[in-house]
Design an enzyme around this catalytic site. Sequence first.
Site, PDB file in Angstrom:
ATOM      1  N   TYR A  38      54.685  -8.056  80.381  1.00  0.00           N
ATOM      2  CA  TYR A  38      53.329  -7.564  80.588  1.00  0.00           C
ATOM      3  C   TYR A  38      52.595  -7.466  79.263  1.00  0.00           C
ATOM      4  CZ  TYR A  38      54.546  -2.835  78.945  1.00  0.00           C
ATOM      5  OH  TYR A  38      54.932  -1.763  78.185  1.00  0.00           O
ATOM      6  N   LYS A 152      58.099  -7.849  75.483  1.00  0.00           N
ATOM      7  CA  LYS A 152      57.401  -6.783  76.213  1.00  0.00           C
ATOM      8  C   LYS A 152      57.706  -6.890  77.710  1.00  0.00           C
ATOM      9  CE  LYS A 152      52.914  -4.421  76.053  1.00  0.00           C
ATOM     10  NZ  LYS A 152      53.407  -3.109  75.675  1.00  0.00           N
ATOM     11  N   GLU A 184      60.485   3.594  67.404  1.00  0.00           N
ATOM     12  CA  GLU A 184      59.046   3.574  67.691  1.00  0.00           C
ATOM     13  C   GLU A 184      58.762   4.623  68.754  1.00  0.00           C
ATOM     14  OE1 GLU A 184      57.877  -0.197  69.508  1.00  0.00           O
ATOM     15  OE2 GLU A 184      59.837  -0.368  70.441  1.00  0.00           O
ATOM     16  N   LEU A 209      58.963  -3.279  69.457  1.00  0.00           N
ATOM     17  CA  LEU A 209      57.921  -4.215  69.883  1.00  0.00           C
ATOM     18  C   LEU A 209      56.973  -4.436  68.701  1.00  0.00           C
ATOM     19  CD1 LEU A 209      56.783  -5.567  72.572  1.00  0.00           C
ATOM     20  CD2 LEU A 209      55.032  -3.805  72.412  1.00  0.00           C
TER      21      LEU A 209
END
Length: 292
Positions: A38, A152, A184, A209
């Site tokens: 996505y 992702k 993250e 990411l």
Amino acid sequence: MGRVIVSRTIYVNGEFVNEQDAKISIFDRGFLFGDGIYEVSAVIEGRLVDNELHLARLERSLGELDIPMPVSLEEFKELQKELIRRNNLKNGVVYIQVTRGSAERDFLYAADMKPNLIMLTQVKQLQDTPSMRDGIAIDIQPDIRWLRRDIKTVMLLSQVLAKKAAKDRGFQDVWLVEDGHITEGGSSSAFIVTKDGVLVTRPNSNAILPGCTRKAVLKIAEELNLKVEERLFTVEEAYEAKEAFLTSASSFVTPVVRIVDKQIGDGKPGPITRRFQEIYLDLALTSAEPII
Ligand code: PDD
């Protein structure tokens, strides 16, 4: 009783339909296996922010999973624009999801599968929210994700659980930790500013990411001649930081003013964080591509 049904237009596999009519097969491999990817792009005052970066990452995610592009990059962009126009989206996000497609449940997939592509818009305030204004308190939770976090994927259960655990403990969001180092945020990139004024964020790798907003912020840091270190940092370093913030397409630059029980700086958003907030927003409002 006069309930107003506000129906969005959704894009599903070649058609724009009302959300009530937006349907996908239960054999969709995104549904059965989390086999899909996505992207989320922000729209602010009718402008698409950092969208080229998001589409480039979308293409990369698909390539890493051996899922063909359902439409060209140019067509993706046209579809996003059309959806924004049809929904008259001024402020919010455009969500794109591509899965490997629909087939009888089987771990193995055929080489000639046709991907499923959906796109939807969500209205969201992206300026001057309480979180952006006052900063947020974040929790730390173990990073239990797989080892290809650079893709992702829609396989987001670890983040769902981490965010829920953080919320239950009274926090507004979460940063994830692995081997004592922050990877993250649950759905964001993590930054700290050290006592010496150095901006620190983890380098891109399979462990995180590669954030589009992160990339834009690092570019701003370079233009500001700020000292930047892309390196691992520990939870203790984060506790000791002068400032901290997180970035994402849907939260832009959001100050972090407390990490677990440690107040960051004086407990208010710091000057460097404020600077990034202002410049990023200003760039989005002036140079991002106007759609409506
Ligand atoms: N999430 N890291 C993770 C794990 C993310 O899910 C996201 C974005 C980011 C920030 O990337 P970007 O700046 O390109 O949005 C970093 C989106 C917003 C989401 O899942 O809704």
